[in-house]
Design an enzyme around this catalytic site. Sequence first.
Site, PDB file in Angstrom:
ATOM      1  NE  ARG A   1      43.995  48.100  37.985  1.00  0.00           N
ATOM      2  CZ  ARG A   1      43.944  46.885  38.502  1.00  0.00           C
ATOM      3  NH1 ARG A   1      43.230  46.672  39.590  1.00  0.00           N
ATOM      4  NH2 ARG A   1      44.578  45.892  37.925  1.00  0.00           N
TER       5      ARG A   1
ATOM      6  CG  ASP B   1      45.297  42.816  44.609  1.00  0.00           C
ATOM      7  OD1 ASP B   1      44.349  43.371  45.200  1.00  0.00           O
ATOM      8  OD2 ASP B   1      46.079  43.424  43.851  1.00  0.00           O
TER       9      ASP B   1
ATOM     10  NE  ARG C   1      37.147  44.700  41.591  1.00  0.00           N
ATOM     11  CZ  ARG C   1      37.153  46.028  41.412  1.00  0.00           C
ATOM     12  NH1 ARG C   1      36.121  46.645  40.901  1.00  0.00           N
ATOM     13  NH2 ARG C   1      38.191  46.742  41.773  1.00  0.00           N
TER      14      ARG C   1
ATOM     15  CB  SER D   1      40.155  44.359  39.925  1.00  0.00           C
ATOM     16  OG  SER D   1      39.643  43.357  40.740  1.00  0.00           O
TER      17      SER D   1
ATOM     18  CG  ASP E   1      45.565  44.888  51.804  1.00  0.00           C
ATOM     19  OD1 ASP E   1      44.456  44.341  51.635  1.00  0.00           O
ATOM     20  OD2 ASP E   1      46.519  44.698  51.038  1.00  0.00           O
ATOM     21  CG  HIS E   2      41.956  45.788  49.240  1.00  0.00           C
ATOM     22  ND1 HIS E   2      43.171  45.182  49.386  1.00  0.00           N
ATOM     23  CD2 HIS E   2      41.831  46.050  47.923  1.00  0.00           C
ATOM     24  CE1 HIS E   2      43.749  45.087  48.203  1.00  0.00           C
ATOM     25  NE2 HIS E   2      42.954  45.614  47.284  1.00  0.00           N
TER      26      HIS E   2
END
Length: 638
Positions: A377, A117, A531, A529, A62-63
């Site tokens: 964000r 996520d 990440r 995030s 989806d990203h």
Amino acid sequence: MNITEKIIKAHLISGDMKAGSEIGLKIDQTLTQDSTGTMAYLQFESMGVDKVKTELSVAYIDHNTLQSGFENADDHAYIQSVALKHGIRVSKPGNGICHQVHLERFSKPGKTLIGSDSHTPTCGGMGMLAIGAGGLDVALAMGGAPLYLNMPKVVKVELKGKLTHNAAAKDIILEVLRILTVKGGVGKVMEYCGDGVKTLSVPERATIANMGAELGATASVFPSDETTLAFLKAQGRESDFVPLFADADASYDESIAIDLAKLRPLAACPHSPDSVKPVSELKDIKVDQVCIGSCTNSSYADMLKVAAILKGKTIAPSVSLTVSPGSRQVLTMLSKCGALADIISAGARVLECACGPCIGMGQSPKTNAVSVRTFNRNFYARSGTASANVYLVSPETAAYTALFGKLTDPSDFPEVNVQLPERFEINDNLILKPEDFSDVEIVRGPNIKPFPKAKKLEKKISGKALIVCDDNITTDHIMPSNSKLLPYRSNIPYLSDYCLNPVDPEFSARAKENGGGFIVAGSNYGQGSSREHAALVPLYLGIKAVIAVSFARIHQSNLINNGIMPLVFENPADKKKIAEGDELYIADALSEIMSGSKITVVNKTNGATIPTVLSLSPRLKEVMLGGGVLALSAAKSK
Ligand code: MIC
Ligand code: SF4
């Protein structure tokens, strides 16, 4: 007990439920998405597990959906094949944003979910304990390991009364952010209660739980009640319902209360989600772009409200309006009921059901633009245009703003009310089930590079302070993401040139020149995030420790998992004793870790001795000393 304690108790594998002490939780469900997923699956593969051990694991794509070269498509093919081979469902690109689809199709009250996520807590709107984590923690959970975290404090958020004046669920969470700030939720679960909860639909609750991530909270949890049952029924999943409430005498560590009737539309101003002001005070700011969507505000009801406001009108000539529905379910229903036509006729640019502009995957605004978004964000440069000013608002505020070309307060207009359907359109044909595929071969494109592995910690650690940063450094600063960099999420050497680039474009070159060193920072370092790249890239650059006033939870555990020490200044004022370029030295990290929680850093340049804290559970000490969590779990399985 409160709801949080009930779910934790039912999943407790190790530890005591005492705030701040380490607990291990059984994880029922996991999710990954493609920008963190490639790395998570490379790590998962290195663990040698044949099939996932969870009740349900889903890999969403989806990203990274802009395919302006082969890289993203290669990652998608890798994720699809590696997931199906290991018993993981795959939600294909176009099916929607992970959190919206998970809420619709898989969330279950009372269950635990972790996802690679930071907005995984969205499913707290369904009464789940849903937690964002680094990819490595998700990989370990897929292999059957518990999630370890510190027992959170539980904050009671009492919602009283009912929203009026076109104030929305988004305004509730913006109000919580205004009160508590982006650090206010660290180490805490936000648990919602009060008569106001009954007035909110599951997607509205999910909006609030979603943006709990911006508080730094571990999770946000809502009760599971008749509204939850109605939503599950409408999704054809009533058998997944269990009721879940706090006991009447439940106790909480802290509490706040919000009177919904008094709330008016709010906006988070640039460049932080807690820079919140009433829209009425921002009226008349000229707007260039409006973006509606993201995992915060892309439900069917959100889109119906937008359509109702736009119907029969045209957006202002100066505005570019984008609309990205959160899922294919939402898009299909909008198209069937005619609302999509209202959105298109008003002049919206309809994008695919994906993260899109939220992660800078296209639609970067023009130089010095004002962009008004329903997202979560507005960190500096995240839109892809460093000079842009991004405001975060509700769908109602966004839609009126698009019509008038300036920030517009929806409370000046009649109430917009929409009804959730009794039955959603159910079509799971873009969710691939592993049982339908046999003999899957893993597809690895040339962009997929091995990930860096931590080495065992050394006794003596020395190096330069390569950078001294301010408070609230986000993961978007540490490892920027935009349409040009996201295709390299599986290529750490490439990404390493961009580390901390928005703070200091020379940082990465300096780190390389010096063969690594230290990062020094203020409070809430690593917010945002999940990440893991924000730890893997520094690891690749040879960063040995980050010394900060405080850390955000997910980033702190990503550092530890990858063998980088997150050291906290014992006296925050000592940050001033380190300047960029100073030579720092730790004489005996190993014995200091083994014997306690203090690490002494000496600044050889000015002679200062700086006490820092590295507070680790016995398990984390093993991780730190053993060269990261993967090395340790490999050593243990031998
Ligand atoms: C984000 O909103 O920042 C992201 C992109 O969804 C991240 C994941 C990532 O960096 O890939 C998140 O929130 O964890
Ligand atoms: Fe996607 Fe944005 Fe949500 Fe992150 S915050 S999951 S980029 S929509």
